[in-house]
Design a protein around this motif. Structure first.
Motif, short mmCIF file in Angstrom:
data_model
loop_
_atom_site.label_atom_id
_atom_site.label_comp_id
_atom_site.label_asym_id
_atom_site.label_seq_id
_atom_site.Cartn_x
_atom_site.Cartn_y
_atom_site.Cartn_z
N ASP A 178 0.81 -1.22 0.00
CA ASP A 178 0.00 0.00 0.00
C ASP A 178 0.85 1.27 0.00
O ASP A 178 0.30 2.38 -0.04
CB ASP A 178 -0.93 0.02 1.22
N THR A 179 2.16 1.13 0.06
CA THR A 179 3.05 2.30 0.08
C THR A 179 3.08 2.96 -1.29
O THR A 179 3.20 2.29 -2.32
CB THR A 179 4.46 1.88 0.50
N ILE A 180 2.98 4.28 -1.29
CA ILE A 180 2.92 5.08 -2.53
C ILE A 180 4.31 5.59 -2.88
O ILE A 180 5.04 6.09 -2.02
CB ILE A 180 1.94 6.25 -2.35
N PHE A 181 4.67 5.48 -4.17
CA PHE A 181 5.96 5.92 -4.68
C PHE A 181 5.76 6.95 -5.79
O PHE A 181 4.76 6.91 -6.51
CB PHE A 181 6.75 4.74 -5.26
N ARG A 182 6.73 7.85 -5.96
CA ARG A 182 6.72 8.72 -7.13
C ARG A 182 6.96 7.86 -8.38
O ARG A 182 7.88 7.05 -8.39
CB ARG A 182 7.82 9.78 -7.01
N VAL A 183 6.17 8.08 -9.42
CA VAL A 183 6.27 7.21 -10.60
C VAL A 183 6.92 7.90 -11.78
O VAL A 183 7.13 7.29 -12.83
CB VAL A 183 4.90 6.64 -11.01
N GLY A 184 7.27 9.19 -11.68
CA GLY A 184 7.97 9.88 -12.75
C GLY A 184 7.22 9.79 -14.06
O GLY A 184 6.00 9.96 -14.13
N SER A 185 7.94 9.48 -15.13
CA SER A 185 7.36 9.50 -16.48
C SER A 185 6.39 8.37 -16.75
O SER A 185 5.75 8.36 -17.81
CB SER A 185 8.47 9.49 -17.52
N THR A 186 6.24 7.43 -15.83
CA THR A 186 5.16 6.46 -15.98
C THR A 186 3.82 7.20 -15.98
O THR A 186 2.81 6.69 -16.46
CB THR A 186 5.22 5.41 -14.87
N SER A 187 3.83 8.44 -15.49
CA SER A 187 2.64 9.30 -15.57
C SER A 187 2.15 9.45 -17.01
O SER A 187 0.95 9.63 -17.24
CB SER A 187 2.97 10.69 -15.01
N LYS A 188 3.05 9.38 -17.98
CA LYS A 188 2.66 9.54 -19.39
C LYS A 188 1.72 8.42 -19.83
O LYS A 188 0.80 8.64 -20.62
CB LYS A 188 3.90 9.58 -20.27
N ALA A 189 1.96 7.20 -19.32
CA ALA A 189 1.07 6.09 -19.66
C ALA A 189 -0.30 6.28 -19.03
O ALA A 189 -1.32 5.88 -19.61
CB ALA A 189 1.70 4.77 -19.21
N LEU A 190 -0.35 6.88 -17.85
CA LEU A 190 -1.64 7.16 -17.21
C LEU A 190 -2.41 8.20 -18.02
O LEU A 190 -3.61 8.06 -18.27
CB LEU A 190 -1.43 7.64 -15.78
N THR A 191 -1.70 9.25 -18.43
CA THR A 191 -2.32 10.28 -19.27
C THR A 191 -2.81 9.67 -20.58
O THR A 191 -3.90 9.99 -21.07
CB THR A 191 -1.33 11.42 -19.53
N ALA A 210 -8.29 2.92 -8.51
CA ALA A 210 -6.91 3.31 -8.20
C ALA A 210 -6.93 4.49 -7.22
O ALA A 210 -6.48 5.60 -7.54
CB ALA A 210 -6.16 3.67 -9.48
N ALA A 211 -7.41 4.24 -6.02
CA ALA A 211 -7.60 5.31 -5.05
C ALA A 211 -6.29 5.80 -4.45
O ALA A 211 -6.27 6.87 -3.81
CB ALA A 211 -8.53 4.83 -3.93
N SER A 212 -5.21 5.06 -4.63
CA SER A 212 -3.93 5.47 -4.05
C SER A 212 -3.06 6.24 -5.02
O SER A 212 -1.89 6.51 -4.74
CB SER A 212 -3.16 4.22 -3.57
N THR A 213 -3.60 6.59 -6.18
CA THR A 213 -2.84 7.37 -7.16
C THR A 213 -3.12 8.84 -6.90
O THR A 213 -4.27 9.30 -6.98
CB THR A 213 -3.22 6.98 -8.59
N ILE A 214 -2.07 9.59 -6.58
CA ILE A 214 -2.21 10.97 -6.11
C ILE A 214 -1.17 11.86 -6.78
O ILE A 214 -0.21 11.38 -7.37
CB ILE A 214 -2.05 11.06 -4.58
N VAL A 215 -1.36 13.16 -6.67
CA VAL A 215 -0.33 14.10 -7.09
C VAL A 215 0.87 13.95 -6.15
O VAL A 215 0.70 13.90 -4.93
CB VAL A 215 -0.85 15.55 -7.04
N SER A 216 2.06 13.83 -6.71
CA SER A 216 3.25 13.65 -5.87
C SER A 216 3.32 14.73 -4.80
O SER A 216 3.33 15.93 -5.14
CB SER A 216 4.52 13.68 -6.72
N PRO A 217 3.36 14.37 -3.53
CA PRO A 217 3.44 15.38 -2.47
C PRO A 217 4.82 16.01 -2.40
O PRO A 217 5.81 15.41 -2.83
CB PRO A 217 3.13 14.58 -1.20
N ARG A 218 4.88 17.24 -1.87
CA ARG A 218 6.17 17.91 -1.72
C ARG A 218 7.09 17.13 -0.78
O ARG A 218 8.27 17.02 -1.00
CB ARG A 218 5.97 19.33 -1.17
N ARG A 219 6.54 16.60 0.27
CA ARG A 219 7.30 15.81 1.21
C ARG A 219 6.36 14.76 1.79
O ARG A 219 5.15 14.86 1.66
CB ARG A 219 7.92 16.67 2.32
#
Length: 412
Positions: A113-126, A253-262
């Protein structure tokens, strides 16, 4: 004049005089930047890491055990605090796991359940939302942007098409090629919050085009930001709302969020880390909202494979649209682009080599203190995703995990 503006002016003057070699100094002084840091705050990653493997389908129990061991081996090899992975087969998540620590000082274990920054994998979501909009007739891949943005901020954008933006053949600059000086400083500082992706266009709307649309290939996350803005205009609602309605809600996909600042150890978000000489240190706080469509989402591998599995649902995306999005795109002269890039995805043919084991649509991602890879294997109707909370020097050191994970489940 605000102090922050004076600092940016000083940085800009120094960069103008000394080139971007001046940025490491000022990046650290003004923003705690991604420059070489003094030897404080470094942590040693303990050898004995916790693990959490969850097999949802007992037919894959042996595969899950093999994959969990491979994941831990890879985590230890690259020196990451944590790695996480998930697999979906025939539209269902069959396995998810995590090894290591989401946060080292508190010894908070990573879980599926831990959330990670996904970087350019965001392009596939878009691209997943874009495919849905194409099927609905909300957007035309080959319509000029002026159709949806009658008054483009940059005159060079008017004739670009969504297809060209999604395949990096539009001529839009990437971060390093951006000639919008003020915008380039913002992408270096990473301290401005954008609630609407259309506002983030001011980061590069003054930049020169690299080439005429369709005449070349140049990978550009900023081009995907412009694509997100066009999708917003075509849908008549904010990009984030489009993503929620077209992708995240259907995929659960409820755990997909905007990358937090910290992050903090209590919010199920992995602390991003610098990696160096066998040690790690927490990454500075950064705001990635300006690059959201192309590199600013955070997620779990489980969410990612759920999203990937929807590409096999013909009621979600038609087979015709799926084939179009997974076909490498051609330039104006008829040649396939140099990276075999499709529409929002990379397509790779399985060539029997040790690395490319089977045909797949995929997209990797590198972020500040994070890496991710999402792969879809049509012949096996399998989706695989994995992530970590460091950035390795070479992506392949991280990416090699895919072969072990894929083999474990395809053999089963």
């Amino acid at each position: 004049m605000p102090l922050s503006r004076l600092v940016l002016i000083a940085i800009g003057a120094s960069i103008g005089a000394f080139g971007w070699a001046a940025w490491p100094i000022y990046g650290f002084m003004a923003f705690g930047g991604d420059a070489p840091l003094p030897p404080v705050g470094w942590l040693v990653v303990p050898q004995d890491a916790p693990s959490d493997g969850r097999t949802q389908d007992r037919r894959y129990a042996a595969a899950g055990a093999e994959a969990l061991a491979a994941l831990e081996t890879r985590r230890a090899r690259i020196g990451a605090p944590a790695m996480s992975a998930a697999v979906a087969i025939d539209g269902e998540v069959v396995w998810a796991a995590a090894v290591g620590w989401a946060d080292l000082p508190t010894r908070t274990p990573a879980t599926p359940d831990t959330i990670f920054r996904v970087g350019s994998t965001s392009k596939a979501l878009t691209a997943t939302a874009l495919a849905r909009m194409v099927d609905r007739g909300t957007i035309d891949l080959d319509a000029p942007l002026a159709t949806y943005m009658p008054d483009p901020r940059n005159p060079g954008w008017a004739t670009i098409t969504p297809r060209q933006l999604a395949s990096h053949t539009a001529g839009i600059a990437h971060y390093g090629d951006n000639t919008d000086g003020w915008g380039k400083l913002k992408t270096a500082a990473l301290n401005v919050r954008y609630e609407d992706v259309r506002d983030a266009l001011d980061v590069f709307d003054g930049s020169e085009m690299l080439f005429a649309p369709g005449e070349g290939f140049s990978y550009s996350s900023l081009g995907t930001v412009l694509l997100g803005a066009v999708m917003s205009e075509a849908a008549g609602e904010p990009y984030r709302a489009v993503m929620a309605a077209e992708v995240f809600e259907p995929a659960d996909a409820a755990s997909t969020i905007v990358s937090p600042r910290r992050s903090s150890p209590t919010d199920d978000i992995a602390t991003p880390y610098y990696l160096g000489d066998g040690r790690v240190r927490a990454w500075r706080a950064v705001d990635l909202s300006h690059r959201l469509p192309g590199g600013g989402w955070a997620s779990t591998p489980t969410d990612l494979v759920r999203i990937g599995a929807l590409w096999f649902d013909e009621d979600f995306i038609t087979p015709e649209t799926r084939a179009e999005f997974w076909t490498p795109q051609r330039l104006n002269d008829g040649a396939v682009n140099e990276q075999n890039y499709a529409v929002g995805w990379r397509w790779r043919d399985g060539d029997g080599s040790e690395f490319w084991l089977a045909d797949n649509a995929n997209h990797g991602g590198v972020s500040r203190g994070g890496q991710c890879w999402l792969l879809i294997f049509p012949e096996d109707e399998m989706v695989l995703a994995f992530a970590t909370n460091v950035k390795t020097e070479d992506f392949v050191d991280f990416g090699q995990a895919y072969a072990d994970l894929y083999r474990a489940f395809v053999e089963e």
